[in-house]
Design a protein around this motif. Structure first.
Motif, PDB file in Angstrom:
ATOM      1  N   CYS A   1       4.513   1.204  -4.458  1.00  0.00           N
ATOM      2  CA  CYS A   1       4.540   0.323  -3.248  1.00  0.00           C
ATOM      3  C   CYS A   1       4.994  -1.048  -3.467  1.00  0.00           C
ATOM      4  CB  CYS A   1       3.015   0.397  -2.676  1.00  0.00           C
ATOM      5  SG  CYS A   1       1.826  -0.215  -3.907  1.00  0.00           S
TER       6      CYS A   1
ATOM      7  N   GLU B   1       0.017   9.925   0.653  1.00  0.00           N
ATOM      8  CA  GLU B   1       0.284   9.847  -0.673  1.00  0.00           C
ATOM      9  C   GLU B   1      -1.031   9.731  -1.524  1.00  0.00           C
ATOM     10  OE1 GLU B   1       3.427   7.249  -0.567  1.00  0.00           O
ATOM     11  OE2 GLU B   1       4.947   8.653  -0.483  1.00  0.00           O
TER      12      GLU B   1
ATOM     13  N   LYS C   1       2.408   4.861   1.197  1.00  0.00           N
ATOM     14  CA  LYS C   1       2.308   5.544   2.199  1.00  0.00           C
ATOM     15  C   LYS C   1       0.949   6.506   2.453  1.00  0.00           C
ATOM     16  CE  LYS C   1       7.236   5.112   2.878  1.00  0.00           C
ATOM     17  NZ  LYS C   1       8.306   5.840   2.901  1.00  0.00           N
ATOM     18  N   THR C   2       0.704   6.426   3.674  1.00  0.00           N
ATOM     19  CA  THR C   2      -0.393   7.484   4.178  1.00  0.00           C
ATOM     20  C   THR C   2      -0.258   8.994   3.582  1.00  0.00           C
ATOM     21  OG1 THR C   2      -0.972   6.068   6.224  1.00  0.00           O
ATOM     22  CG2 THR C   2      -1.737   8.244   6.047  1.00  0.00           C
TER      23      THR C   2
ATOM     24  N   THR D   1       0.778  -1.138   0.084  1.00  0.00           N
ATOM     25  CA  THR D   1       0.001  -0.020   0.124  1.00  0.00           C
ATOM     26  C   THR D   1       0.874   1.265  -0.046  1.00  0.00           C
ATOM     27  OG1 THR D   1      -1.763  -1.134   1.128  1.00  0.00           O
ATOM     28  CG2 THR D   1      -1.929   1.298   1.309  1.00  0.00           C
TER      29      THR D   1
END
Length: 402
Positions: free
Chosen positions: A267, A231, A228-229, A226
Motif C-alpha cells: 500500500c 487482501e 485493497k479490500t 491501506t
C-alpha cells in the motif's frame, strides 16, 4: 506488587447467589440532553457526562461538558451519586463502563449513558464495575442484535444474570483488582500533570515569539495507505496500524489492526518510529498524538516529521495549529484537512535559545510519561488476565498477595 496464582478452585463454596442485575440495583436508567442541545453547554457549572468521557475502567475529563443549575434541575432524576457505575449504552463505545471520579460531582448524564446504582448492603460498586467489564463481550453481543445501531436497553441490563458472592468475597476480589487500577490511575494523573506543565511552558515561550513561519517550513507531512479490500494476507502482522480511532493522548501503543511488512510495501506506506507525531485528517479531524511503538497508518492520518525540528516541538506546534485547521476541514462526504491546509497555516517559531530551554525541561518529562504509559500497558495486561479468573473463581482470591 507480588502475585502468586497457584491455587485454582471452582466457584462452589464462595457463597454465591444467582440473581439478576435489576434485583440488586436501586437505579438503572439513562439521562437526557438538555433543552437546546450543545447550545446549553457552558464553561463552568454542573458536569455533563457523555459517551466520550467513559473509558474501560476509567473516567476521562477530556471534552467534559457543563450545564448551568437551571438545566441541571430539569435533569435531577439522573443526578450522579458517589460510586455510581456509568455504562455507555449506544454507538461504537457501547459497553464501556467506569465510575466517575468524585472531583467531577455534581454531575448529570445524557441519553447515551446509563447510571447503575447497586444496593449498598448487597453489592459493592467496585465489584459491580468489574462484573460488567467481565461481561463486556456478552454486552456487545446483546447490543449488536439491534436493527440499526449498537444499543443496550434498560431491560437488557436489568435481566443480566449475576452470580453474586458474599460481600466479604466481593471485597477481596475487588480489592485485588483495585490495587492494579489505583496504580494505573496514579500513573495517568502523573502523566496528565507532566503534560500540562510542558504545555504551559511551551505556551509561554510560544506567545512571546515574534517569528512567524509557515507550518510546512518546519514540518514535513507524510501520508499512509491501506491494502485493497479482500487482501487479508497483509493483515494480522506484527506492525501496529494507525487509524483515527486509535489515536491516544499523548501516546498510542495498541491499535485495532496490525499489518505485515509485505502489506506496508503493497500500500506504499512506511514504518514510522517511536515519537512520530500523528494527526487525524478525515472524519474525526484534529486528534494529535505520539507513537509509543513503531507504527504504520492509513490514509485518514498524517505523520508529521520535523525538518531539523525536534519531535516534541512538532507535537506542540501541531497542537497550536490544529484548532484553526479543524475549522478549515470540509468535504463532500466527510470532514477532512489536506496538505494544502497545512501549507497555508502560519505558526510562531521558538527562538533557538527558547527551543533548547523548552526541550531541556520537556524531554525528561515526556520520557517519564512514556515510561509510565508502558508500565500502565503492563498493568492493564495483568488486570485483564486476572479479571475473568477472579470473577469466575478459577483463581482463589486468597492466593493473590498484594
Amino acid at each position: 506488587m507480588k502475585y502468586e496464582l497457584h491455587a485454582i478452585k471452582s466457584v462452589v463454596g464462595r457463597g454465591e447467589i444467582m440473581t439478576r442485575l435489576g434485583d440488586i440495583c436501586e437505579k438503572i436508567g439513562s439521562g437526557a440532553t438538555p433543552h437546546g442541545g450543545k447550545e446549553a453547554y457552558c464553561l463552568e457549572g454542573i458536569s455533563f457526562v457523555r459517551s466520550q468521557n467513559i473509558g474501560d475502567f476509567s473516567f476521562s475529563a477530556n471534552g467534559l461538558a457543563h450545564i448551568n443549575n437551571e438545566q441541571a434541575k430539569k435533569l435531577s432524576n439522573v443526578e450522579l451519586k458517589p460510586n455510581d457505575i456509568l455504562l455507555n449504552i449506544t454507538g461504537d463505545s457501547v459497553a464501556r463502563t467506569c465510575i466517575i471520579d468524585s472531583e467531577y460531582l455534581p454531575a448529570r448524564v445524557n441519553q447515551h449513558v446509563a447510571i447503575i446504582r447497586g444496593k449498598k448492603d448487597i453489592v459493592l460498586s467496585s465489584y459491580l464495575l468489574y462484573f460488567l467489564q467481565w461481561k463486556k463481550k456478552y454486552l456487545l453481543q446483546l447490543a449488536s442484535a439491534g436493527a440499526t445501531r449498537n444499543a443496550l436497553t434498560k431491560s437488557m441490563i436489568e435481566q443480566l444474570e449475576i452470580e453474586l458472592p458474599t460481600i466479604e468475597q466481593q471485597r477481596k476480589i475487588a480489592g485485588a483488582l483495585d490495587k492494579i487500577q489505583e496504580k494505573i490511575k496514579l500513573n495517568q494523573k502523573i502523566n496528565d500533570n507532566l503534560e500540562q506543565q510542558a504545555a504551559a511552558l511551551f505556551s509561554s515561550l510560544y506567545n512571546r515569539s515574534n517569528t512567524e513561519v509557515r507550518y510546512t517550513d518546519l514540518i514535513q507531512i507524510l501520508g499512509g495507505g491501506t491494502p485493497k479490500t479482500g487482501e487479508t494476507a497483509y493483515w494480522n502482522g506484527n506492525i501496529a496500524f494507525f487509524t483515527p480511532k486509535d489515536v491516544g493522548t499523548p501516546y498510542t501503543f495498541i491499535t485495532e489492526k496490525t499489518i505485515t511488512e509485505e502489506g506496508l510495501s503493497h500500500c506504499n506506506s512506511r514504518l514510522y518510529p517511536v515519537n512520530t507525531v500523528f494527526v487525524t485528517a478525515r472524519g474525526t479531524v484534529g486528534k494529535v498524538g505520539l507513537s509509543g511503538v513503531p507504527m504504520a497508518m492509513n490514509q485518514s492520518c498524517y505523520a508529521l516529521v520535523g525538518k531539523e525540528t525536534h519531535q516534541l516541538l512538532v507535537y506542540f506546534y501541531t497542537l497550536k495549529a490544529v484548532d484553526r485547521l479543524k475549522h478549515k476541514a470540509s468535504g463532500a462526504v466527510f470532514d477532512a484537512i489536506t496538505t494544502r491546509d497545512f501549507d497555508s497555516e502560519q505558526i510562531m517559531k521558538l527562538s533557538d535559545d527558547d527551543a533548547k530551554a523548552f526541550l531541556c525541561v520537556a524531554e525528561p518529562m515526556f520520557q517519564e510519561i512514556l515510561n509510565n504509559s508502558i508500565e500502565n500497558l503492563r498493568l492493564s495486561t495483568l488486570r485483564d488476565f486476572l479479571l475473568p479468573k477472579l470473577m469466575s473463581g478459577e483463581i482463589d482470591v486468597s492466593s493473590v498477595q498484594l
